[in-house]
Design an enzyme around this catalytic site. Structure first.
Site, PDB file in Angstrom:
ATOM      1  N   ASP A  27      16.107 -32.451  -6.652  1.00  0.00           N
ATOM      2  CA  ASP A  27      14.811 -32.835  -6.094  1.00  0.00           C
ATOM      3  C   ASP A  27      15.090 -33.788  -4.928  1.00  0.00           C
ATOM      4  OD1 ASP A  27      12.123 -33.107  -5.586  1.00  0.00           O
ATOM      5  OD2 ASP A  27      11.541 -33.657  -7.610  1.00  0.00           O
TER       6      ASP A  27
HETATM    7  C1  BGC Z   1       8.737 -33.338  -5.730  1.00  0.00           C
HETATM    8  C2  BGC Z   1       8.946 -31.859  -5.964  1.00  0.00           C
HETATM    9  C3  BGC Z   1       8.794 -31.103  -4.660  1.00  0.00           C
HETATM   10  C4  BGC Z   1       9.767 -31.678  -3.646  1.00  0.00           C
HETATM   11  C5  BGC Z   1       9.707 -30.973  -2.307  1.00  0.00           C
HETATM   12  C6  BGC Z   1       9.568 -33.852  -4.567  1.00  0.00           C
HETATM   13  O1  BGC Z   1       9.231 -35.146  -4.237  1.00  0.00           O
HETATM   14  O2  BGC Z   1       9.087 -34.038  -6.905  1.00  0.00           O
HETATM   15  O3  BGC Z   1       8.007 -31.391  -6.900  1.00  0.00           O
HETATM   16  O4  BGC Z   1       9.028 -29.739  -4.864  1.00  0.00           O
HETATM   17  O5  BGC Z   1       9.444 -33.036  -3.438  1.00  0.00           O
HETATM   18  O6  BGC Z   1       8.534 -31.228  -1.655  1.00  0.00           O
END
Ligand code: BGC
Length: 765
Positions: free
Chosen positions: A308
Site C-alpha cells: 500500500d
Molecule cells: C489506500 C488504498 C489505495 C491506495 C492507492 C492507500 O492510501 O489505503 O486503499 O488503494 O492508497 O490510492
C-alpha cells in the site's frame, strides 16, 4: 486468473514480443504458454529492468508541477516521464494527479506513458492502476453507484457482479486495466474510518460479495484485474483509528479476517494489496507469516502482491522496525512484497538494485516477483495492446450503465424503523409518505451530492464539489421531483449548524404544520485517517434538531447518509421512522425518494450491527457470555438494530422451518432447509431470508449465531410460500485450538428469525 478478451488475444505481435498463437487453448497448454512467455521476457531483462518493474509511482511524479500540488490543467512533463519510465524503467503508475479526468484526458496520459515505455529497451508496457471503488471514480462523468457497504445491504450478489462489470467497462474505456478494488476487510469496529468501504461485518457476506465483485471485474465483457485489499487484519485496530496497531490472535485472524481473501483468491483474483498497519506488533509489510506462509503456501496465491501507499518506507519512518530505507526494502522483499507503491520518490529501484549487487537480496527473489508482475501484464493483454487505450468510439454509453447503479442504490436502502402514524391514514405507518400535504426537508446531508457518494469520489476525500457529476440530483432535488416541488419546503443546513438554525427549522414547522419532516442526518465524506473520530456518538446538533422537531409535534422521518453506524439511541427513540441510505452514489437520491414515496418497496438489510451505545459494539456472531445477563443493561446484547434487520412495506412472517432430510446429518452432507414465509401485507415484496447456524457445543466457544445462508424471494401480496435454502455441513466449522479449520460433530441449530430447527451432525451415519 485469466482476463483476456478474445480480440486482444489474437493480436499476435507488438514491438519485440512475438506470441505464437491465440492464447485461448486448453488450460494446461495456455498455462505453459504463459510460463514460457514470461520466462522468455525475464531472460532478456537486466537487473535495472527488473527492479523498475517492481516500482510503482504516482501519476504526480510524471506531471508538470510539484507532486501532490500539480499545475492545472494537469499534464505530462516529458522529462520526468522519460526519467521514470525510460531511465528507471518504472513498471507501474497509479491514480490521478488529485482529481478525475475525462476519458479523453486519460487516453492522453496513458498513451504518453505507454509510448515512453516503448522507448525502453525491454519495451514492457506499464501496468496502470486506479481506485475505481464504486464505479470509475476517477473518470469524470462516469456512473457512480453505492459504496461497498450499501452494495452489501442489497444481499444481491448477482447485482453486485453486474455492477462491477459495468464499472469495469468505464475503467477499461479510460485505458486503465487494474483496479484497487474490492476491499475485503471485515468491518468489526464502526469507529474505523473505512467501515463504509467494506461489505460489512460477516465473513461470509464479505466473501460472497467479494467473489461477485472479483468475477464482475475479471470475467465480464471488459476484464480488468481486481485487487483484494487490504490483506489482512486492517479493519480492527485497537484504537479504531486508521493504520494504528491491531492485536488479533491467529485464531481470530483465520476465523474472521482471512476467509474473504481465501474465497476471492480461489475465485481467481489477480492481485493483492497489503495492510498498511501492524498486527500483533509486526507491520504486515514485513510479515512473512501473513505474506508468505498463509498467502502463498497455504492459499496458493500466484498473483501480484503490491504494497500500500509508501508502506515500505514506513517500515523505518513510522513503524521503526527498520533502521533505514535499505533495511526496510530488505524486510519487505523478504516478507513477500512484489511491487512497491512507492509512490513519490525515485529511490526505491536504485536502492533495490544496490541491495541485489551487495548480495543482501538474491536476484532469484527479484525474478520471482517480476514473474508475478509479467504474468499479470500478460493476462491483461498488455503485451499485445502495448497498454494503449481502446478507441474512444467504443467508450460505453452512460445510459447503458446507469440502470445497474440505480437498481443497486434502490436495493440497498434499508428501512430500519417505521413506527409513527401516517398523517392521512392513521391506521398505517408513517412510511411510505402518501397524501398531498407539505413535507419539510432539512438536515446537513439533504442537499449534497458529496454526502451521497462518500470518499474516493472524483477526489481522494470526495469533498470537492467542483468535481461532482454534472446533473445528478441531491436528495432534496429528488424529493421535489418525486413528491412535487410545491409539497417540499426545504431548509438547508451546514454540518456545523447551531441553535438558531434549529430554531428556524422548528418555527417553519410550527408555521406550516407539515405532514412530516424528513431530516437528512449523517456524515460528510472522508476516508483513511481524515475520518478518524474520538467518539462514535452522532454529532450533538443533529440530535438537537430531531428532538426539537419532535418536541414541536412534527412527525420526523430520519434518513441517514453515512458509512458507519454512529450512535444516537435517544434520538432514534423519538424518530417516527428511520431509513439507512449508506453512501448510495449519484443515483441514490432518487432511490431514497422512491422508497419514501413507496414507489419502491424497500428490501435492504443491514450488513452490520448498529450499536445502541458508543462503547458497546458487538456483532451478530458474538459469544454466549456476551449476553448472559439479559436483565442487566450492561451485559446484555441489545444493539439499536441487529445485523440483517430491515423492513419492507409488507410484513413477512417466518412461520416455519424444517430440515428436508430429517434431523440427522453426516459430515459432508448438504442440508436442505425449508422455510415458510407469509406476506401479510397488500404489496408484493422481496424478502431476504437470512439463516444462521448455531453450534450447540464446541471445543472453542461457539458463536451465538453465524451467517450460514441467505436467499432472496419475491412473495406476492397475501401469499404464503415455502422456499428452500442449502447449507453445506463442511461450512459449519471453526478455527480450533490448533488454529486449524475443523467441523466437529454434535448438536446444531438453524435459525431464521424466531424459527429454529435442531439437528445432529455425525461423523458418518
Ligand atoms: C489506500 C488504498 C489505495 C491506495 C492507492 C492507500 O492510501 O489505503 O486503499 O488503494 O492508497 O490510492
Amino acid at each position: 486468473m485469466r482476463l483476456l478478451s478474445l480480440p486482444a488475444l489474437c493480436l499476435l505481435f507488438l514491438g519485440q514480443y512475438t506470441l505464437t498463437g491465440c492464447q485461448i487453448a486448453a488450460p494446461e497448454v495456455a498455462e505453459d504458454k504463459r510460463t514460457h512467455f514470461v520466462d522468455s521476457v525475464l531472460k532478456t531483462m537486466s537487473l535495472e529492468d527488473k527492479v523498475g518493474e517492481m516500482t510503482q509511482l504516482t501519476l504526480d511524479m510524471v506531471c508538470v508541477g510539484k507532486p501532490f500540488h500539480l499545475e492545472e490543467p494537469n499534464r505530462i512533463d516529458t522529462a520526468k516521464l522519460r526519467k521514470a519510465i525510460v531511465d528507471l524503467r518504472v513498471g507501474s503508475i497509479l491514480n490521478c494527479g488529485g482529481h478525475a479526468y475525462t476519458p479523453s484526458k486519460w487516453h492522453g496520459f496513458i498513451g504518453a506513458i505507454q509510448t515512453a515505455a516503448q522507448e525502453k529497451e525491454s519495451k514492457i508496457p506499464v501496468l496502470y492502476g486506479i481506485d475505481a471503488i464504486h464505479g470509475a471514480t476517477y473518470t469524470a462523468g462516469s456512473v457512480l453507484g453505492p459504496q461497498q457497504l450499501g452494495l452489501a445491504a442489497t444481499w444481491d450478489t448477482a447485482l453486485v457482479r453486474k455492477f462491477a462489470e459495468a464499472a469495469a467497462k468505464e475503467v477499461v474505456g479510460s485505458g486503465i486495466p487494474w483496479n484497487f478494488s474490492p476491499v475485503l476487510d471485515v468491518a468489526r469496529d464502526p469507529r474505523w474510518p473505512r467501515f463504509w468501504e467494506t461489505f460489512g461485518e460477516s465473513p461470509k457476506l464479505v466473501s460472497d460479495m467479494g467473489v461477485a465483485m472479483v468475477k464482475g471485474y475479471q470475467e465480464g465483457p471488459s476484464p480488468i484485474a481486481a485487487t483484494l485489499k487490504h490483506y489482512m487484519g486492517y479493519s480492527r485496530p485497537l484504537s479504531g483509528k486508521d493504520r494504528t496497531p491491531a492485536w488479533i490472535p491467529e485464531r481470530q485472524l483465520r476465523e474472521y479476517f482471512l476467509p474473504p481473501f481465501a474465497a476471492a483468491i480461489e475465485a481467481g483474483a489477480a492481485t493483492v494489496m497489503v495492510n498498511s498497519g501492524e498486527v500483533n506488533g509486526i507491520p504486515v509489510h514485513s510479515d512473512p507469516f501473513i505474506l508468505q506462509d498463509i498467502l502463498r503456501d497455504e492459499l496458493g496465491f500466484e498473483g501480484l502482491v503490491v504494497s500500500d501507499w509508501e508502506d515500505i518506507k514506513y517500515l523505518y519512518s513510522r513503524h521503526k522496525v527498520a533502521a533505514d530505507y535499505k533495511e526496510a526494502i530488505v524486510m519487505a522483499i523478504d516478507a513477500g512484497i512484489d511491487m512497491s507503491m512507492v509512490p513519490g520518490d525515485y529511490k526505491f529501484p536504485v536502492l533495490l538494485a544496490e541491495l541485489v549487487r551487495e548480495g543482501r537480496i538474491a536476484e532469484s527473489r527479484i525474478d520471482q516477483s517480476v514473474r508475478y508482475i509479467l504474468g499479470v501484464k500478460y493476462d491483461l493483454g498488455l503485451f499485445q495492446s502495448g497498454g494503449l487505450p481502446p478507441s474512444l468510439d467504443g467508450y460505453p454509453e452512460k445510459a447503458s450503465l446507469e440502470g445497474t447503479a440505480f437498481r443497486a442504490a434502490l436495493e440497498s436502502i434499508t428501512v430500519l424503523k417505521n413506527d409513527g402514524q401516517h398523517a392521512v391514514n392513521p391506521d398505517q405507518p408513517i412510511l411510505p409518505i402518501g397524501g398531498t400535504g407539505q413535507i419539510l426537508v432539512t438536515g446537513p446531508t439533504a442537499n449534497s451530492l458529496n454526502a451521497l457518494n462518500g470518499g474516493w469520489t472524483r477526489t481522494w476525500q470526495g469533498v470537492k464539489t467542483q468535481y461532482n457529476t454534472e446533473g445528478r440530483p441531491t436528495a432534496v432535488e429528488s424529493m421535489r421531483e418525486v413528491f412535487g416541488a410545491d409539497r417540499i419546503n426545504f431548509i438547508g443546513l451546514e454540518m456545523d449548524f447551531g441553535d438558531s438554525d434549529i430554531q428556524s427549522v422548528v418555527s417553519a414547522a410550527q408555521r406550516q404544520r407539515p405532514e412530516c419532516a424528513v431530516v437528512f442526518l449523517g456524515e460528510m465524506p472522508y476516508t483513511e485517517f481524515i475520518g478518524n473520530i474520538e467518539d462514535l456518538a452522532l454529532f450533538g446538533n443533529q440530535h438537537d434538531l430531531v428532538k426539537a422537531l419532535h418536541k414541536a409535534g412534527t412527525p420526523v422521518v430520519g434518513v441517514y447518509l453515512g458509512g458507519r453506524p454512529r450512535t444516537f439511541a435517544e434520538t432514534d427513540a423519538v424518530l417516527d421512522a428511520l431509513v439507512m441510505a449508506y453512501l448510495p452514489g449519484d443515483y441514490g437520491a432518487r432511490a431514497i425518494a422512491d422508497v419514501l414515496s413507496g414507489a419502491f418497496n424497500p428490501s435492504g438489510r443491514l450488513p452490520f450491527t448498529w450499536p445502541r451505545h458508543a462503547s458497546a459494539h458487538l456483532t451478530h456472531d458474538r459469544k454466549h457470555t456476551e449476553s448472559i445477563h439479559e436483565s442487566s443493561k450492561t451485559d446484555a446484547f441489545h444493539p439499536l438494530y441487529p445485523f440483517g434487520h430491515g423492513l419492507s412495506y409488507s410484513t413477512v412472517n417466518t412461520t416455519g422451518i424444517a430440515l428436508v432430510n430429517g434431523e440427522q446429518a453426516a459430515m459432508g452432507d448438504v442440508l436442505s432447509i425449508e422455510v415458510t414465509l407469509e406476506n401479510t401485507g397488500d404489496r408484493s415484496t422481496m424478502e431476504t431470508v437470512i439463516l444462521y447456524s448455531q453450534d450447540r457445543v464446541a471445543t472453542i466457544t461457539p458463536s451465538v449465531d453465524k451467517l450460514a445462508a441467505y436467499k432472496q424471494v419475491v412473495i406476492p401480496a397475501g401469499a404464503t410460500l415455502t422456499t428452500t435454502l442449502t447449507v453445506d455441513t463442511d461450512k459449519l466449522g471453526f478455527i480450533n485450538r490448533n488454529n486449524v479449520y475443523t467441523v466437529e460433530p454434535g448438536a446444531f441449530g438453524l435459525r431464521v428469525k424466531d424459527q429454529v430447527v435442531e439437528f445432529e451432525l455425525t461423523d458418518s451415519l
